[in-house]
Scaffold this active site. Structure first.
Site, PDB file in Angstrom:
ATOM      1  N   ALA A  21       0.830  -1.199   0.000  1.00 18.06           N
ATOM      2  CA  ALA A  21       0.000   0.000   0.000  1.00 18.06           C
ATOM      3  C   ALA A  21       0.858   1.240   0.000  1.00 18.06           C
ATOM      4  O   ALA A  21       2.005   1.214   0.415  1.00 18.06           O
ATOM      5  CB  ALA A  21      -0.903  -0.008   1.231  1.00 18.06           C
ATOM      6  N   CYS A  22       0.282   2.342  -0.481  1.00 18.78           N
ATOM      7  CA  CYS A  22       0.990   3.618  -0.517  1.00 18.78           C
ATOM      8  C   CYS A  22      -0.013   4.748  -0.367  1.00 18.78           C
ATOM      9  O   CYS A  22      -1.220   4.527  -0.357  1.00 18.78           O
ATOM     10  CB  CYS A  22       1.748   3.780  -1.831  1.00 18.78           C
ATOM     11  N   THR A  23       0.497   5.953  -0.235  1.00 16.27           N
ATOM     12  CA  THR A  23      -0.330   7.152  -0.217  1.00 16.27           C
ATOM     13  C   THR A  23       0.327   8.181  -1.118  1.00 16.27           C
ATOM     14  O   THR A  23       1.539   8.412  -1.018  1.00 16.27           O
ATOM     15  CB  THR A  23      -0.474   7.715   1.202  1.00 16.27           C
ATOM     16  N   GLU A 115       1.243   3.576  -6.820  1.00 11.52           N
ATOM     17  CA  GLU A 115       0.165   3.508  -5.843  1.00 11.52           C
ATOM     18  C   GLU A 115      -0.629   2.253  -6.174  1.00 11.52           C
ATOM     19  O   GLU A 115      -1.206   2.136  -7.258  1.00 11.52           O
ATOM     20  CB  GLU A 115      -0.720   4.751  -5.985  1.00 11.52           C
TER      21      GLU A 115
END
Length: 499
Positions: A21-23, A115
């Site tokens: 996961a990323c932001t 992402e």
């Protein structure tokens, strides 16, 4: 004793087993305080995933194919090598030297990817990801950056690959140059959309397909050739009933997983930059895709967003750290321990590219790390920037930062403020030094480019060394505090004082 061990195990599990996961946060130049383009992203998956910093030299007269399996990557993806490859930078995974995460090439094109996003299951059944030979985040920067001369061209190249060969997974990728910024999202295995970021607005994403509108006649959009037709033919879009085409609704997942894992992060970013927005936290599909910040966004704002863990504001009750580690917290924060690197790309088109394009990189968990500037004109990294594996060592740049963060997590409430204060002070002092350096650089650059280049490299290497020294000093300080704490808590040590 058993209860304590069980609690520790559950906390570790909660912070180490979540999916990749990323932001991502992108801000247009008319929305920033100084006219910069900003691209910010936390890359999250595994705290043991040591990162290297690599400069790939330009290459002439290449032949043959780029093959992911030559580096033991995720798929059997192949793509022709560019005849003449440009110099570019990446921050890759130690094991494969792939998944470069972030970088610039010599033409000034920057990329951040990926992402992780997810297509709706029923659409994937009809057009699945090409997990055998499709392109994944392993390959994207190493395929695009050697050849793309603009952000727009980078989008076109990646889009063409997805459309013809296929995506091996769902992803979103940011592209920036000195004129514009783009964001591309995949739908199903061969469908994609990209939109130019409005100059006066920002975009935020947390593992969701966020793009919605599509105007095939507008130069601000690009997409797969049959994007709308495929959705229509397969029952995911009905022009008569649904109205305007909505990419996110037609192609991407939107279920209970998004309510606690993704929506809160996007909500928090929009609340920080546009406080007047009133919207339920768990209605992410209705959040605006773009919004105008109520105050011009600064570099420090970008760092603060990527460090956020709901430590203040309306979601403060969901902070999983500041009141003791809480592995049962449902809301996933922006800054997590398994973040292996965080970065803010800054592009200032009015400056020489050597200093106008900068990547601020924080290794590991960003709120317990320091953002160090790496200028486009930096010629080389020290050797230990290319070291580090999944086992801690005493040399690699990655592990120097990660060891300190791990120590702090043993008593976050007490120790985190010490580290955060020291790093914030360092960054503020470095910003002043950067301003003085850049002013002097601009004076010298016009008269003697070689002298300016040496000054740039001397300055950048000095900042890098100072940041590492601070991390080492803080590690010793925190280690001393924890040693004293453990000694004070030891019954026999206390008893001996009385005997």
């Amino acid at each position: 004793m058993f209860k304590k061990a069980t609690l520790v195990a559950s906390v570790l599990a909660a912070f180490s087993t979540m999916s990749l996961a990323c932001t991502t946060v992108l801000v247009g130049p008319e929305a920033t305080a100084d006219g910069s383009f900003f691209v910010g992203r936390n890359a999250d998956s595994d705290a043991l995933k040591a990162q290297h910093m690599v400069i790939h030299p330009a290459k002439k007269n290449q032949k043959g194919m780029y093959r992911t399996q030559d580096y033991k990557g995720a798929t059997n993806f192949e793509y022709p090598l560019p005849k003449n490859a440009m110099r570019y930078t990446t921050v890759p995974n130690w094991k494969t030297q792939l998944h470069g995460a972030v970088g610039f090439n010599e033409a000034g094109v920057g990329m951040s990817g990926t992402e992780s996003i997810f297509a709706r299951d029923d659409a994937l059944k009809l057009d699945p990801y090409n997990e055998a030979t499709g392109i994944t985040e392993d390959d994207i920067l190493d395929v695009i950056l050697p050849r793309a001369k603009s952000a727009r061209e980078g989008v076109q190249i990646l889009g063409s690959i997805v459309e013809t060969i296929g995506a091996g997974e769902g992803f979103g990728v940011a592209f920036v140059d000195e004129k514009e910024m783009w964001y591309l999202e995949t739908g199903t295995g061969h469908q994609w959309i990209a939109q130019r970021i409005p100059a006066d607005q920002y975009f935020a994403s947390g593992n969701q397909g966020r793009l919605q509108a599509y105007d095939p006649k507008s130069p601000d959009f690009m997409a797969s050739k049959n994007l709308v037709k495929w959705a229509t033919d397969n029952g995911f879009y009905d022009p008569k009933k649904d109205g305007a085409f909505n990419f996110s609704k037609a192609y991407t997942r939107d279920d209970s997983r998004d309510r606690v894992y993704n929506d809160p992060r996007v909500w928090q970013i929009q609340k920080i930059l546009t406080p007047s927005l009133k919207q339920p936290v768990q209605e992410g599909r209705s959040f605006p895709v773009y919004a105008k910040p109520e105050k011009k966004v600064t570099l420090e704002d970008m760092k603060s967003i990527l460090r956020n863990h709901y430590e203040a504001g309306e979601l403060q009750s969901h902070d999983p750290y500041s009141k003791g580690l809480r592995g049962d917290e449902e809301y996933r924060p922006i800054s997590v321990f398994r973040t292996y690197e965080s970065h803010v790309m800054q592009v200032r088109p009015w400056m020489p590219r050597e200093i106008g394009s900068v990547i601020y990189v924080a290794m590991g968990m960003p709120n317990l790390s320091v953002y160090v500037p790496y200028y486009h004109g930096l010629d080389a990294y020290p050797a230990h920037y290319g070291m580090g594996t999944n086992e801690a060592d005493s040399q690699s740049m990655y592990w120097k930062y990660r060891k300190l963060q791990t120590l702090v997590m043993t008593d976050y409430v007490k120790l985190a403020p010490i580290v955060e204060k020291a790093y914030h002070e360092f960054e503020a002092d470095t910003a002043k030094k950067q301003k003085a350096f850049e002013d002097e650089y601009l004076k010298i650059y016009k008269k003697d480019a070689k002298k300016a280049d040496k000054m740039l490299n001397d300055f950048n290497l000095s900042v890098m060394a100072s940041a590492e020294k601070l991390a080492e000093d803080l590690t010793n300080q925190i280690f001393t505090i924890r040693t004293a704490d453990i000694q004070a808590a030891n019954f026999f040590a206390n008893k001996s004082k009385k005997d």
